[in-house]
Design an enzyme around this catalytic site. Structure first.
Site, PDB file in Angstrom:
ATOM      1  N   ASP A  30       0.854  -1.189   0.000  1.00 37.05           N
ATOM      2  CA  ASP A  30       0.000   0.000   0.000  1.00 37.05           C
ATOM      3  C   ASP A  30       0.892   1.242   0.000  1.00 37.05           C
ATOM      4  O   ASP A  30       1.895   1.308   0.710  1.00 37.05           O
ATOM      5  CB  ASP A  30      -0.918   0.002   1.240  1.00 37.05           C
ATOM      6  CG  ASP A  30      -2.055   0.996   1.084  1.00 37.05           C
ATOM      7  OD1 ASP A  30      -3.212   0.567   0.974  1.00 37.05           O
ATOM      8  OD2 ASP A  30      -1.779   2.221   1.058  1.00 37.05           O
ATOM      9  N   ASN A  86     -12.843  -2.841   2.646  1.00 33.37           N
ATOM     10  CA  ASN A  86     -13.769  -1.720   2.750  1.00 33.37           C
ATOM     11  C   ASN A  86     -14.754  -1.829   1.592  1.00 33.37           C
ATOM     12  O   ASN A  86     -14.346  -1.915   0.431  1.00 33.37           O
ATOM     13  CB  ASN A  86     -13.005  -0.392   2.671  1.00 33.37           C
ATOM     14  CG  ASN A  86     -12.066  -0.197   3.852  1.00 33.37           C
ATOM     15  OD1 ASN A  86     -12.406  -0.535   4.980  1.00 33.37           O
ATOM     16  ND2 ASN A  86     -10.885   0.325   3.590  1.00 33.37           N
ATOM     17  N   GLN A  93     -14.130   2.978   1.324  1.00 33.71           N
ATOM     18  CA  GLN A  93     -13.541   2.484   0.069  1.00 33.71           C
ATOM     19  C   GLN A  93     -13.271   3.669  -0.848  1.00 33.71           C
ATOM     20  O   GLN A  93     -14.157   4.511  -1.067  1.00 33.71           O
ATOM     21  CB  GLN A  93     -14.475   1.480  -0.618  1.00 33.71           C
ATOM     22  CG  GLN A  93     -13.832   0.855  -1.854  1.00 33.71           C
ATOM     23  CD  GLN A  93     -14.686  -0.236  -2.505  1.00 33.71           C
ATOM     24  OE1 GLN A  93     -15.792  -0.514  -2.070  1.00 33.71           O
ATOM     25  NE2 GLN A  93     -14.145  -0.826  -3.561  1.00 33.71           N
ATOM     26  N   VAL A  95     -10.952   3.096  -3.769  1.00 37.68           N
ATOM     27  CA  VAL A  95     -10.653   2.540  -5.093  1.00 37.68           C
ATOM     28  C   VAL A  95     -11.678   1.447  -5.368  1.00 37.68           C
ATOM     29  O   VAL A  95     -11.740   0.443  -4.637  1.00 37.68           O
ATOM     30  CB  VAL A  95      -9.213   1.966  -5.151  1.00 37.68           C
ATOM     31  CG1 VAL A  95      -8.938   1.406  -6.545  1.00 37.68           C
ATOM     32  CG2 VAL A  95      -8.180   3.037  -4.789  1.00 37.68           C
ATOM     33  N   HIS A  99     -10.299  -5.165  -3.311  1.00 34.62           N
ATOM     34  CA  HIS A  99      -8.957  -5.466  -2.800  1.00 34.62           C
ATOM     35  C   HIS A  99      -9.041  -5.811  -1.327  1.00 34.62           C
ATOM     36  O   HIS A  99      -9.910  -5.331  -0.614  1.00 34.62           O
ATOM     37  CB  HIS A  99      -8.004  -4.286  -3.020  1.00 34.62           C
ATOM     38  CG  HIS A  99      -8.536  -2.978  -2.523  1.00 34.62           C
ATOM     39  ND1 HIS A  99      -9.474  -2.247  -3.223  1.00 34.62           N
ATOM     40  CD2 HIS A  99      -8.300  -2.283  -1.395  1.00 34.62           C
ATOM     41  CE1 HIS A  99      -9.776  -1.156  -2.555  1.00 34.62           C
ATOM     42  NE2 HIS A  99      -9.084  -1.154  -1.426  1.00 34.62           N
ATOM     43  N   HIS A 101      -6.972  -5.732   2.241  1.00 30.05           N
ATOM     44  CA  HIS A 101      -5.834  -5.149   2.955  1.00 30.05           C
ATOM     45  C   HIS A 101      -5.303  -6.202   3.931  1.00 30.05           C
ATOM     46  O   HIS A 101      -6.053  -6.697   4.776  1.00 30.05           O
ATOM     47  CB  HIS A 101      -6.272  -3.941   3.787  1.00 30.05           C
ATOM     48  CG  HIS A 101      -6.796  -2.777   3.017  1.00 30.05           C
ATOM     49  ND1 HIS A 101      -6.079  -1.611   2.840  1.00 30.05           N
ATOM     50  CD2 HIS A 101      -7.990  -2.578   2.398  1.00 30.05           C
ATOM     51  CE1 HIS A 101      -6.810  -0.742   2.146  1.00 30.05           C
ATOM     52  NE2 HIS A 101      -7.974  -1.302   1.868  1.00 30.05           N
TER      53      HIS A 101
HETATM   54  P1  AMP Z   1      -9.666   1.517   0.100  1.00 27.49           P
HETATM   55  O1  AMP Z   1      -9.770   2.765   0.922  1.00 27.49           O
HETATM   56  O2  AMP Z   1     -10.087   0.290   0.847  1.00 27.49           O
HETATM   57  O3  AMP Z   1     -10.330   1.661  -1.241  1.00 27.49           O
HETATM   58  O4  AMP Z   1      -8.119   1.305  -0.121  1.00 27.49           O
HETATM   59  C1  AMP Z   1      -7.418   1.855  -1.183  1.00 27.49           C
HETATM   60  C2  AMP Z   1      -5.984   1.770  -0.795  1.00 27.49           C
HETATM   61  O5  AMP Z   1      -5.203   1.901  -1.957  1.00 27.49           O
HETATM   62  C3  AMP Z   1      -5.523   2.857   0.176  1.00 27.49           C
HETATM   63  O6  AMP Z   1      -5.000   2.242   1.352  1.00 27.49           O
HETATM   64  C4  AMP Z   1      -4.437   3.597  -0.613  1.00 27.49           C
HETATM   65  O7  AMP Z   1      -3.358   4.016   0.207  1.00 27.49           O
HETATM   66  C5  AMP Z   1      -4.019   2.568  -1.620  1.00 27.49           C
HETATM   67  N1  AMP Z   1      -3.475   3.067  -2.864  1.00 27.49           N
HETATM   68  C6  AMP Z   1      -3.959   4.040  -3.656  1.00 27.49           C
HETATM   69  N2  AMP Z   1      -3.193   4.205  -4.744  1.00 27.49           N
HETATM   70  C7  AMP Z   1      -2.191   3.294  -4.646  1.00 27.49           C
HETATM   71  C8  AMP Z   1      -1.081   2.954  -5.461  1.00 27.49           C
HETATM   72  N3  AMP Z   1      -0.813   3.589  -6.611  1.00 27.49           N
HETATM   73  N4  AMP Z   1      -0.262   1.964  -5.051  1.00 27.49           N
HETATM   74  C9  AMP Z   1      -0.495   1.326  -3.892  1.00 27.49           C
HETATM   75  N5  AMP Z   1      -1.539   1.588  -3.086  1.00 27.49           N
HETATM   76  C10 AMP Z   1      -2.372   2.563  -3.449  1.00 27.49           C
END
Ligand code: AMP
Length: 115
Positions: A30, A86, A93, A95, A99, A101
């Protein structure tokens, strides 16, 4: 494939170091870690949210869990880690490409990460 940052990482449009890759998923660190170990396990199939998965995705979801466990072991936190999904903006969430974590290497207290 999804048109999200994770879709672009999987397709190679955005360069990223894969900790793990197989036919079905990748794992990356992450970018904004919440603990010493914070790895994302991301299916290649672009399911937006966990609730968007269906019966056809059962094997994939199980695979992601097994990969998450293996990653935790490899990262040295196999005995104490948390697996978080999430689901939806209201749950944090950001993205919209499913995924998992894998979070560990810090103290857990009262159901939350401490420190
Ligand atoms: P979520 O909030 O569950 O959607 O988690 C998205 C996660 O993606 C967050 O913890 C971000 O820090 C992580 N994230 C966003 N962009 C990148 C990236 N380019 N490479 C690695 N992690 C990322």
């Amino acid at each position: 494939m999804s048109d999200t940052i994770f879709g672009k990482i999987i397709s190679g449009d955005i360069p990223s170091e894969f900790l793990y890759e197989d036919e079905y998923c990748i794992a990356i660190n992450d970018i904004n870690p919440q603990a010493p170990v914070h790895v994302l396990v991301i299916p290649k199939q672009g399911i937006p949210r966990l609730v968007d998965a269906g019966a056809d995705d059962q094997a994939l979801l199980g695979h992601l869990m097994l990969v998450a466990g293996n990653i935790a072991r490899e990262q040295g936190v196999g005995d104490a880690f948390r697996l978080v999904v999430n689901n939806g903006a209201g749950a944090g969430q950001t993205v919209f490409h499913l995924h998992l974590h894998v979070i560990g290497g810090a103290e857990f207290a009262e159901g939350r990460m401490a420190g």
